[in-house]
Motif scaffolding. Structure first.
Motif, PDB file in Angstrom:
ATOM      1  N   GLN A  35       0.804  -1.224   0.000  1.00 42.04           N
ATOM      2  CA  GLN A  35       0.000   0.000   0.000  1.00 42.04           C
ATOM      3  C   GLN A  35       0.837   1.273   0.000  1.00 42.04           C
ATOM      4  O   GLN A  35       0.614   2.176  -0.818  1.00 42.04           O
ATOM      5  N   PRO A  36       1.843   1.424   0.906  1.00 43.40           N
ATOM      6  CA  PRO A  36       2.659   2.639   0.854  1.00 43.40           C
ATOM      7  C   PRO A  36       3.437   2.769  -0.441  1.00 43.40           C
ATOM      8  O   PRO A  36       3.631   3.890  -0.953  1.00 43.40           O
ATOM      9  N   LEU A  37       3.892   1.634  -1.004  1.00 43.10           N
ATOM     10  CA  LEU A  37       4.630   1.682  -2.264  1.00 43.10           C
ATOM     11  C   LEU A  37       3.717   2.078  -3.416  1.00 43.10           C
ATOM     12  O   LEU A  37       4.117   2.826  -4.318  1.00 43.10           O
ATOM     13  N   ALA A  38       2.471   1.575  -3.389  1.00 43.39           N
ATOM     14  CA  ALA A  38       1.525   1.899  -4.461  1.00 43.39           C
ATOM     15  C   ALA A  38       1.184   3.380  -4.481  1.00 43.39           C
ATOM     16  O   ALA A  38       0.861   3.941  -5.537  1.00 43.39           O
ATOM     17  N   GLU A  39       1.241   4.016  -3.316  1.00 41.67           N
ATOM     18  CA  GLU A  39       0.964   5.455  -3.245  1.00 41.67           C
ATOM     19  C   GLU A  39       2.129   6.283  -3.774  1.00 41.67           C
ATOM     20  O   GLU A  39       1.951   7.439  -4.174  1.00 41.67           O
ATOM     21  N   ALA A  40       3.327   5.689  -3.776  1.00 39.91           N
ATOM     22  CA  ALA A  40       4.521   6.442  -4.175  1.00 39.91           C
ATOM     23  C   ALA A  40       5.050   6.068  -5.551  1.00 39.91           C
ATOM     24  O   ALA A  40       5.733   6.878  -6.189  1.00 39.91           O
ATOM     25  N   LEU A  41       4.742   4.839  -6.017  1.00 34.81           N
ATOM     26  CA  LEU A  41       5.356   4.341  -7.248  1.00 34.81           C
ATOM     27  C   LEU A  41       4.325   3.715  -8.174  1.00 34.81           C
ATOM     28  O   LEU A  41       3.307   3.188  -7.716  1.00 34.81           O
ATOM     29  N   PRO A  42       4.575   3.758  -9.496  1.00 33.91           N
ATOM     30  CA  PRO A  42       3.717   3.020 -10.428  1.00 33.91           C
ATOM     31  C   PRO A  42       3.820   1.521 -10.173  1.00 33.91           C
ATOM     32  O   PRO A  42       4.857   1.021  -9.728  1.00 33.91           O
ATOM     33  N   ALA A  43       2.736   0.801 -10.471  1.00 38.47           N
ATOM     34  CA  ALA A  43       2.700  -0.635 -10.204  1.00 38.47           C
ATOM     35  C   ALA A  43       3.795  -1.384 -10.957  1.00 38.47           C
ATOM     36  O   ALA A  43       4.432  -2.290 -10.406  1.00 38.47           O
ATOM     37  N   ALA A  44       4.042  -1.020 -12.226  1.00 33.16           N
ATOM     38  CA  ALA A  44       5.051  -1.725 -13.013  1.00 33.16           C
ATOM     39  C   ALA A  44       6.443  -1.568 -12.415  1.00 33.16           C
ATOM     40  O   ALA A  44       7.267  -2.496 -12.474  1.00 33.16           O
ATOM     41  N   SER A  45       6.718  -0.413 -11.841  1.00 35.43           N
ATOM     42  CA  SER A  45       8.019  -0.194 -11.201  1.00 35.43           C
ATOM     43  C   SER A  45       8.176  -1.102  -9.988  1.00 35.43           C
ATOM     44  O   SER A  45       9.251  -1.676  -9.758  1.00 35.43           O
ATOM     45  N   VAL A  46       7.109  -1.239  -9.203  1.00 39.59           N
ATOM     46  CA  VAL A  46       7.143  -2.103  -8.023  1.00 39.59           C
ATOM     47  C   VAL A  46       7.370  -3.554  -8.436  1.00 39.59           C
ATOM     48  O   VAL A  46       8.205  -4.257  -7.859  1.00 39.59           O
ATOM     49  N   GLU A  50      10.574  -5.854  -7.418  1.00 41.16           N
ATOM     50  CA  GLU A  50      10.345  -7.106  -6.688  1.00 41.16           C
ATOM     51  C   GLU A  50      11.150  -8.238  -7.321  1.00 41.16           C
ATOM     52  O   GLU A  50      11.850  -8.990  -6.634  1.00 41.16           O
ATOM     53  N   HIS A  51      11.021  -8.367  -8.629  1.00 41.90           N
ATOM     54  CA  HIS A  51      11.715  -9.444  -9.330  1.00 41.90           C
ATOM     55  C   HIS A  51      13.229  -9.249  -9.293  1.00 41.90           C
ATOM     56  O   HIS A  51      13.984 -10.208  -9.090  1.00 41.90           O
ATOM     57  N   LEU A  52      13.691  -8.011  -9.493  1.00 36.57           N
ATOM     58  CA  LEU A  52      15.130  -7.756  -9.522  1.00 36.57           C
ATOM     59  C   LEU A  52      15.768  -8.075  -8.168  1.00 36.57           C
ATOM     60  O   LEU A  52      16.834  -8.718  -8.117  1.00 36.57           O
ATOM     61  N   ILE A  53      15.137  -7.654  -7.086  1.00 38.63           N
ATOM     62  CA  ILE A  53      15.689  -7.908  -5.745  1.00 38.63           C
ATOM     63  C   ILE A  53      15.774  -9.408  -5.480  1.00 38.63           C
ATOM     64  O   ILE A  53      16.784  -9.910  -4.979  1.00 38.63           O
ATOM     65  N   ILE A  54      14.721 -10.130  -5.833  1.00 36.58           N
ATOM     66  CA  ILE A  54      14.720 -11.573  -5.593  1.00 36.58           C
ATOM     67  C   ILE A  54      15.781 -12.264  -6.443  1.00 36.58           C
ATOM     68  O   ILE A  54      16.494 -13.158  -5.957  1.00 36.58           O
ATOM     69  N   VAL A  55      15.913 -11.867  -7.695  1.00 31.35           N
ATOM     70  CA  VAL A  55      16.923 -12.482  -8.564  1.00 31.35           C
ATOM     71  C   VAL A  55      18.320 -12.233  -8.003  1.00 31.35           C
ATOM     72  O   VAL A  55      19.176 -13.127  -8.019  1.00 31.35           O
ATOM     73  N   LEU A  56      18.578 -11.048  -7.484  1.00 32.61           N
ATOM     74  CA  LEU A  56      19.881 -10.763  -6.876  1.00 32.61           C
ATOM     75  C   LEU A  56      20.125 -11.654  -5.656  1.00 32.61           C
ATOM     76  O   LEU A  56      21.238 -12.136  -5.429  1.00 32.61           O
ATOM     77  N   LEU A  57      19.077 -11.891  -4.866  1.00 32.85           N
ATOM     78  CA  LEU A  57      19.211 -12.720  -3.667  1.00 32.85           C
ATOM     79  C   LEU A  57      19.463 -14.186  -4.005  1.00 32.85           C
ATOM     80  O   LEU A  57      20.177 -14.886  -3.278  1.00 32.85           O
ATOM     81  N   VAL A  58      18.864 -14.664  -5.087  1.00 32.62           N
ATOM     82  CA  VAL A  58      18.995 -16.092  -5.434  1.00 32.62           C
ATOM     83  C   VAL A  58      20.074 -16.332  -6.482  1.00 32.62           C
ATOM     84  O   VAL A  58      20.210 -17.457  -6.972  1.00 32.62           O
ATOM     85  N   LEU A  59      20.855 -15.305  -6.801  1.00 30.30           N
ATOM     86  CA  LEU A  59      21.858 -15.415  -7.865  1.00 30.30           C
ATOM     87  C   LEU A  59      22.821 -16.594  -7.671  1.00 30.30           C
ATOM     88  O   LEU A  59      23.173 -17.268  -8.655  1.00 30.30           O
ATOM     89  N   LEU A 217      14.105   4.074 -11.879  1.00 36.22           N
ATOM     90  CA  LEU A 217      14.627   4.585 -10.613  1.00 36.22           C
ATOM     91  C   LEU A 217      13.475   4.925  -9.676  1.00 36.22           C
ATOM     92  O   LEU A 217      12.515   5.581 -10.067  1.00 36.22           O
ATOM     93  N   VAL A 218      13.589   4.450  -8.413  1.00 33.27           N
ATOM     94  CA  VAL A 218      12.458   4.600  -7.480  1.00 33.27           C
ATOM     95  C   VAL A 218      12.810   5.373  -6.218  1.00 33.27           C
ATOM     96  O   VAL A 218      11.923   5.692  -5.434  1.00 33.27           O
ATOM     97  N   GLY A 219      14.073   5.671  -5.963  1.00 35.80           N
ATOM     98  CA  GLY A 219      14.460   6.437  -4.784  1.00 35.80           C
ATOM     99  C   GLY A 219      14.751   5.542  -3.590  1.00 35.80           C
ATOM    100  O   GLY A 219      14.088   4.524  -3.367  1.00 35.80           O
ATOM    101  N   TRP A 220      15.752   5.944  -2.791  1.00 36.96           N
ATOM    102  CA  TRP A 220      16.169   5.153  -1.630  1.00 36.96           C
ATOM    103  C   TRP A 220      15.109   5.103  -0.546  1.00 36.96           C
ATOM    104  O   TRP A 220      15.110   4.180   0.287  1.00 36.96           O
ATOM    105  N   ALA A 223      13.353   1.858  -0.674  1.00 39.15           N
ATOM    106  CA  ALA A 223      14.174   0.643  -0.737  1.00 39.15           C
ATOM    107  C   ALA A 223      13.743  -0.394   0.293  1.00 39.15           C
ATOM    108  O   ALA A 223      13.587  -1.585  -0.026  1.00 39.15           O
ATOM    109  N   LEU A 224      13.541   0.003   1.543  1.00 37.10           N
ATOM    110  CA  LEU A 224      13.191  -0.953   2.588  1.00 37.10           C
ATOM    111  C   LEU A 224      11.860  -1.638   2.294  1.00 37.10           C
ATOM    112  O   LEU A 224      11.741  -2.860   2.431  1.00 37.10           O
ATOM    113  N   GLY A 225      10.881  -0.857   1.862  1.00 34.45           N
ATOM    114  CA  GLY A 225       9.582  -1.431   1.532  1.00 34.45           C
ATOM    115  C   GLY A 225       9.664  -2.429   0.400  1.00 34.45           C
ATOM    116  O   GLY A 225       9.031  -3.490   0.435  1.00 34.45           O
TER     117      GLY A 225
END
Length: 309
Positions: A35-46, A50-59, A217-220, A223-225
């Motif tokens: 919800q907080p991310l949807a208020e700040a960012l477009p859905a496609a960016s989120v 999501e996918h990029l962070i997970i791919v980096l974690l499972v690399l 680019l989504v801003g720091w 990042a935590l969310g």
């Protein structure tokens, strides 16, 4: 090698409907984080992040997953592409787009058809035979999900054709993800399936991002969310889901996935200040009761509600 859980004393496959429901419950935390991310960012960016962070974690696990992908049959490869590109990236984009072009009711109504699509696909693709007892759990669960979705379940209108088309597309892709996930989980490890789902989904998410013209680019400050969203309902939820799916027929798993809206409702009431009507509370209890009853039935009865062959 098939590593499906087996009860050593009886030689029967151990039921893991409960684990699918636990994974779906983790998906229910999505609203709190999104919800907080949807208020700040477009859905496609989120979705992309999501996918990029997970791919980096499972690399570190990607080379093994790619070897497993190369070793599997063409049917399993196609299934993994549909899971990653379709169920993981495109379905989320379609569901979000259905809200943007239509009313807020249509997507929620048509999303309730997902279990029915999954049952049909499981019948055709996996040869799962539905016993009559299945419907003792399926019908109440679907009715409960309907009641849970709308404050006034007798006053629901589906009006936008384009919105309906997008929402139906998302429901079909998510149902396909359940059935095809069961297909590939029979011969691949849950970790490999999870890694490939997000690795294949990342390029698809990037295409959706470029197609909609949303920013990368989504801003720091976000990042935590994004990390929490990727790790909890994303990586952790899907990892548990594929472990459970190895020992759970797709027709049964799609009902266990209704733990998702039930958990989302509790989080909405407890943490987001959402108020539920009487019929929504009834729907919540019916969904929880149906899923719990299904898990109990599969544990203590000799004949499961779904026959695999």
């Amino acid at each position: 090698m098939n590593r499906t859980a087996v009860n050593s004393s009886s030689g029967t496959v151990a039921d893991r409907t409960w684990l699918v429901a636990c994974a779906a419950a983790l998906w229910g935390t999505d609203g709190l984080l999104r919800q907080p991310l949807a208020e700040a960012l477009p859905a496609a960016s989120v979705v992309f992040w999501e996918h990029l962070i997970i791919v980096l974690l499972v690399l570190p696990f990607l080379p093994r997953a790619l070897r497993a992908f190369a070793a599997c049959s063409w049917r399993e490869r196609l299934a993994l592409v549909v899971i990653g590109a379709g169920a993981s990236a495109v379905a989320t984009a379609l569901f979000t787009a259905s809200f943007a072009v239509g009313d807020a009711i249509t997507p929620l109504v048509l999303q309730k058809l997902q279990p029915l699509f999954a049952v049909l696909a499981a019948y055709w693709l996996l040869a799962e035979r539905i016993r009559a007892t299945y419907w003792f759990f399926a019908v109440p669960a679907l009715i409960g999900a309907w009641l849970l979705s709308f404050p006034n379940p007798l006053s629901v209108q589906v009006t936008a054709a384009q919105s309906a088309f997008f929402a139906l597309g998302a429901a079909v892709l998510w149902a396909a993800g359940t059935v095809l996930g069961r297909l590939v989980s029979a011969s691949m490890s849950p970790r490999d399936v999870t890694v490939l789902r997000f690795s294949i989904g990342l390029p698809a998410a990037a295409v959706v991002l470029l197609w909609q013209g949303d920013p990368v680019l989504v801003g720091w400050d976000n990042a935590l969310g994004l990390v929490l969203l990727a790790v909890v309902p994303g990586l952790l939820g899907l990892s548990l889901y594929y472990v459970g799916l190895r020992a759970t027929p797709a027709s049964r798993a799609t009902l266990a996935e209704l733990a998702f809206p039930a958990t989302a409702a509790l989080i909405g009431v407890g943490l987001l200040g959402v108020e539920l009507s009487l019929t929504q509370w009834i729907g919540f209890l019916v969904v929880v009761g149906s899923i719990t009853g299904l898990g109990w039935h599969e544990k203590v009865r000799s004949k499961p509600v779904v026959a695999l062959h």
